[in-house]
Design a protein around this motif. Structure first.
Motif, PDB file in Angstrom:
ATOM      1  N   ALA A  39     -60.235  11.588  69.738  1.00  0.00           N
ATOM      2  CA  ALA A  39     -61.556  12.118  70.098  1.00  0.00           C
ATOM      3  C   ALA A  39     -62.620  11.644  69.122  1.00  0.00           C
ATOM      4  O   ALA A  39     -63.730  11.261  69.529  1.00  0.00           O
ATOM      5  CB  ALA A  39     -61.510  13.648  70.126  1.00  0.00           C
ATOM      6  N   ILE A  40     -62.311  11.650  67.830  1.00  0.00           N
ATOM      7  CA  ILE A  40     -63.283  11.208  66.825  1.00  0.00           C
ATOM      8  C   ILE A  40     -63.613   9.724  67.018  1.00  0.00           C
ATOM      9  O   ILE A  40     -64.776   9.321  67.004  1.00  0.00           O
ATOM     10  CB  ILE A  40     -62.748  11.465  65.407  1.00  0.00           C
ATOM     11  CG1 ILE A  40     -62.668  12.974  65.143  1.00  0.00           C
ATOM     12  CG2 ILE A  40     -63.619  10.797  64.357  1.00  0.00           C
ATOM     13  CD1 ILE A  40     -61.930  13.340  63.877  1.00  0.00           C
ATOM     14  N   ALA A  41     -62.560   8.924  67.217  1.00  0.00           N
ATOM     15  CA  ALA A  41     -62.783   7.485  67.428  1.00  0.00           C
ATOM     16  C   ALA A  41     -63.559   7.230  68.717  1.00  0.00           C
ATOM     17  O   ALA A  41     -64.460   6.388  68.757  1.00  0.00           O
ATOM     18  CB  ALA A  41     -61.445   6.749  67.477  1.00  0.00           C
ATOM     19  N   LEU A  42     -63.228   7.971  69.757  1.00  0.00           N
ATOM     20  CA  LEU A  42     -63.907   7.789  71.032  1.00  0.00           C
ATOM     21  C   LEU A  42     -65.359   8.229  70.951  1.00  0.00           C
ATOM     22  O   LEU A  42     -66.239   7.613  71.565  1.00  0.00           O
ATOM     23  CB  LEU A  42     -63.170   8.572  72.122  1.00  0.00           C
ATOM     24  CG  LEU A  42     -63.522   8.266  73.584  1.00  0.00           C
ATOM     25  CD1 LEU A  42     -63.405   6.773  73.870  1.00  0.00           C
ATOM     26  CD2 LEU A  42     -62.621   9.054  74.520  1.00  0.00           C
ATOM     27  N   ALA A  43     -65.645   9.265  70.157  1.00  0.00           N
ATOM     28  CA  ALA A  43     -67.034   9.700  69.953  1.00  0.00           C
ATOM     29  C   ALA A  43     -67.850   8.596  69.277  1.00  0.00           C
ATOM     30  O   ALA A  43     -68.987   8.313  69.676  1.00  0.00           O
ATOM     31  CB  ALA A  43     -67.064  10.979  69.114  1.00  0.00           C
TER      32      ALA A  43
END
Length: 792
Positions: free
Chosen positions: A28-32
């Motif tokens: 999720a952090i990388a995708l954000a």
């Protein structure tokens, strides 16, 4: 069947909540981060795309022997339109950002800095449409002036219609009035963003080919051979310049001049006659976002495989009961899809939370919830892709276990799988190392830029915004005398430009038979003293020498080098039909910042081809700064009546500091990327360490029974990871060296590539590896050997 698989998937995810949270959170952090970068990339690459003629619009520029520019003269657009049928339309624009103009309605005032002047043809080409439609000026009306909607609301808050309004310009005592024809919506997502626009039937009327102060735009017919058109315009332009010319030397110089056509699509990021640093930074950011997502997928893969030991018996039983590998693969992909879907939703939340900081850093106004946002179709596509990329390998590994082995408690994956997992971990850390090295080197370059001697002093210099012209030194003399009476004001001057990185004018100057192009800055007395520019030879301008206001010139060291001058003091340099006597040589100073080399420049007090001297600069004592500014504000109407009550200023060091903005943005992006990649790589390492220790539990138990100490076992487990991280550093160093060297080469003035960032990256990654692996291995080391060997 799908319902059953879904239940099993949710149950497994819940039972392994810790690993699930790490898996989903990391992704999720990388995708954000990827979402933010994708939005920014889309924004930066779509300037002016709302223009219906976007693909057929070109800027006409000039290539001189020693420089390239987008500035051309007014007659060029006319002759292009008249001579080439493939050109549908041609027009010119001009914008003056050198001074702010006060526009008032009673006590309500705005200060406009970007008033775009455009002829009617250019307004049509650039799709400039005032509210109510584009009207061609006719009759006695030479120009129609429009202000953007925000300015109209400020001046006329109760205005409900779009009828013309009378306004005043400058100070209240100036008596200058004019008509605002209406409002126009300012498209901030355009290269032509403005406070207002002045549209005329014709601008630059009466100006010849010597007045290169305009931008020429052409709209060509679809399918036009642009390269051929460019060549034909070059021949036409040379022919126009050669009309009536008899001097053989000038004729040969004109033959070296050419025209280029630059697509409208290039203007925002990589104009041919400009700096492509924004484009390089955008590409760097895009690669960062992509790599962060890739290593997150790798991390997801490793974490999923690390869970294989807990799913082996489930797979074995299902296969014995008749489940096919395709069914198992589908089940595991469903689990992974659920995790990716949750990660995507969380990424949207994270991106929305980070968006205000991102917008502030990059000076944009992006929003997730916009009707035209491409994310609405991009995100589902990305979701499917990351499900396949991150999930297909773990699904195949998990579905490929052999029932006979796993039900006995013994199974292993292939050597090829081990090599792949090792390779993925090495790749993760290689990217992390590159980001760490890049961050250190960017920091070093920015530190160098902030601490390096600029050759002039911007501190305590106040740039006063002004609309009065002071080309005549006698006119500014009165102003200077008044300014110097203010306590704390040490010196005062006026010039056509301030050293804030903006471009100066350029012209041809001849010295001892050599004609070359020089930048010119028209100044007044005390210019060099106010900016604390050092003198190399001769003297600066002085009121003691009456000829300084007529034909004296100061040149910089780069100009001396360009002509190969020897002992130039007292010699003559000719330009603008004036013979200038060189009275001094100024030491070079970085007026354009660190990315461009110092330009050969000539400084004069009188320049027939120059621009208006409007830029007032004051050197003020630091201890008296506040009192001096207050006094200037109170007395400005007496000091400079044309500006009257409109005293406005900026500190020169703040203006110059804006030159570092793009690099500071890159620094912040690399800092965030380095933290993210390290965090995700550590998660991947955590997963891999868990996988390795789970696979070596029996080996560890046997070693403990045979007398191995905890330290020896920790050393054994860490050794393989140490070698992988060391390999990651060795692989990444050459890549980081090449990339950072290329980045540093974009600066004319830069640091030497240091060794310390490479060593530091190795120490940081090795230390983090040892800590992470040791924490994960602690459970296996402290476990009772009996539990691991009781089935043997």
């Amino acid at each position: 069947m799908f319902k059953l698989n879904l239940k099993i998937a949710l149950r497994n995810l819940w039972r392994n909540l810790g690993i699930t949270a790490i898996n989903i959170g990391g992704l999720a952090i990388a995708l954000a981060a990827f979402i933010l970068v994708a939005m920014y990339f889309t924004f930066e690459t779509s300037f002016d795309q709302t223009n219906p003629n976007y693909e057929n619009i070109y800027v006409v520029g000039r290539i001189e022997p020693d420089f390239k520019t987008n500035y051309t003269s007014p007659p060029l657009a006319k002759v292009i339109k008249q001579n080439f049928p493939e050109v549908e339309n041609a027009g010119i624009t001009k914008i003056n950002r050198s001074w702010e103009l006060a526009i008032k309605n009673g006590k309500k005032a705005i200060f406009t800095k970007n008033i775009l002047q455009a002829d009617y043809n250019a307004a049509k080409i650039l799709d400039i449409n005032p509210i109510g439609g584009l009207i061609k000026p006719s009759g006695d009306v030479e120009r129609l002036t429009y202000l953007n909607v925000e300015n109209i609301k400020t001046l006329f808050p109760d205005k409900k219609d779009n009828k013309p309004e009378m306004v005043s310009y400058g100070s209240a005592s100036s008596g200058i009035t004019g008509t605002i024809a209406g409002a126009i919506i300012n498209n901030e997502h355009s290269n032509f963003s403005f406070d207002g626009v002045s549209i005329g039937n014709e601008i630059g009327k009466g100006e010849t080919y010597g007045y290169n102060n305009y931008n020429t735009f052409i709209q060509v017919k679809p399918g036009t051979d642009v390269a051929n058109l460019q060549e034909k315009i070059t021949n036409l332009y040379r022919a126009e310049l050669l009309k009536g010319e008899t001097d053989l030397k000038t004729i040969n110089e004109i033959k070296g001049v050419s025209i280029f056509l630059d697509p409208l699509a290039n203007q925002h990021l990589k104009p041919k006659a400009g700096n492509d640093t924004p484009y390089k930074i955008l590409i760097s950011l895009s690669v960062l976002g992509f790599l962060i997502l890739v290593i997150a997928c790798i991390n997801f893969t490793n974490l999923s495989i690390a869970q294989a030991t807990k799913r082996a018996k489930e797979v074995g039983i299902k296969k014995v009961m008749g489940a096919y590998r395709l069914q198992l693969t589908t089940q595991f992909l469903t689990e992974i899809f659920i995790q990716c879907l949750v990660a995507t939703v969380m990424a949207m939340v994270f991106a929305e939370s980070a968006l205000p900081y991102f917008n502030n850093l990059f000076q944009v106004n992006l929003t997730l919830w916009h009707a035209d946002n491409n994310l609405f179709w991009q995100l589902p596509l990305v979701l499917c892709l990351i499900t396949i990329i991150a999930g297909i390998y773990p699904a195949l590994v998990l579905s490929g276990f052999k029932p006979a082995l796993v039900l006995k408690g013994n199974f292993s994956t292939s050597k090829q799988s081990s090599w792949l997992r090792n390779g993925l971990l090495v790749f993760q850390f290689s990217i992390a190392v590159i980001f760490i090295i890049g961050l250190f080197i960017i920091n070093s370059q920015l530190k160098y830029m902030r601490s390096e001697d600029l050759g002039f002093t911007a501190n305590q210099v106040v740039y006063v915004k002004n609309i009065s012209y002071f080309n005549d030194p006698a006119k500014f003399k009165t102003i200077r005398e008044k300014l110097l009476k203010i306590p704390g004001v040490k010196s005062a001057t006026v010039a056509t430009d301030v050293p804030d990185g903006s471009g100066n004018g350029a012209n041809g100057y001849t010295f001892e038979g050599q004609q070359k192009s020089l930048d010119f800055v028209d100044v007044d007395f005390d210019y060099f003293e106010t900016l604390n520019i050092k003198l190399k030879d001769g003297r600066f301008f002085s009121p003691k020498f009456s000829t300084d206001t007529a034909n004296a010139a100061v040149i910089n060291e780069s100009a001396v080098a360009k002509y190969g001058m020897k002992n130039p003091i007292g010699k003559t340099i000719r330009g603008c039909e004036t013979d200038y006597k060189i009275v001094g040589i100024a030491k070079d100073f970085k007026a354009q910042g660190f990315e461009s080399t110092i330009l050969p420049t000539i400084y004069t007090i009188k320049n027939p081809c120059g621009n208006a001297k409007t830029q007032i600069m004051l050197k003020i004592e630091e201890s008296k700064m506040a009192d001096a500014l207050a006094a200037l504000k109170a007395k400005w109407s007496q000091i400079n009546p044309k500006d009257g009550e409109d005293f406005r200023y900026e500190f020169l060091d703040d203006l110059y500091g804006k030159l570092f903005k793009k690099q500071e943005q890159l620094q912040s992006a690399f800092f965030a990327a380095a933290l993210l990649t390290i965090f995700i790589a550590i998660l991947g390492l955590f997963a891999f360490a868990k996988y390795i220790t789970n696979g070596r539990i029996k080996e560890i138990a046997v070693r403990k029974i045979l007398g191995a100490s905890d330290i020896q076992i920790f050393k054994l487990i860490n050794s393989s990871f140490f070698m992988m991280v060391l390999a990651a550093n060795v692989i990444s160093w050459p890549v980081a060296y090449i990339l950072t060297k290329k980045w540093l080469e974009t600066f004319a003035y830069r640091i030497d590539l240091p060794v310390l960032p490479f060593i530091s990256s190795a120490l940081i990654t090795i230390l983090l590896t040892v800590l992470t692996v040791s924490i994960q291995a602690k459970k296996a080391v402290k476990a009772n050997p009996v539990d691991a060997l009781k089935y043997e």
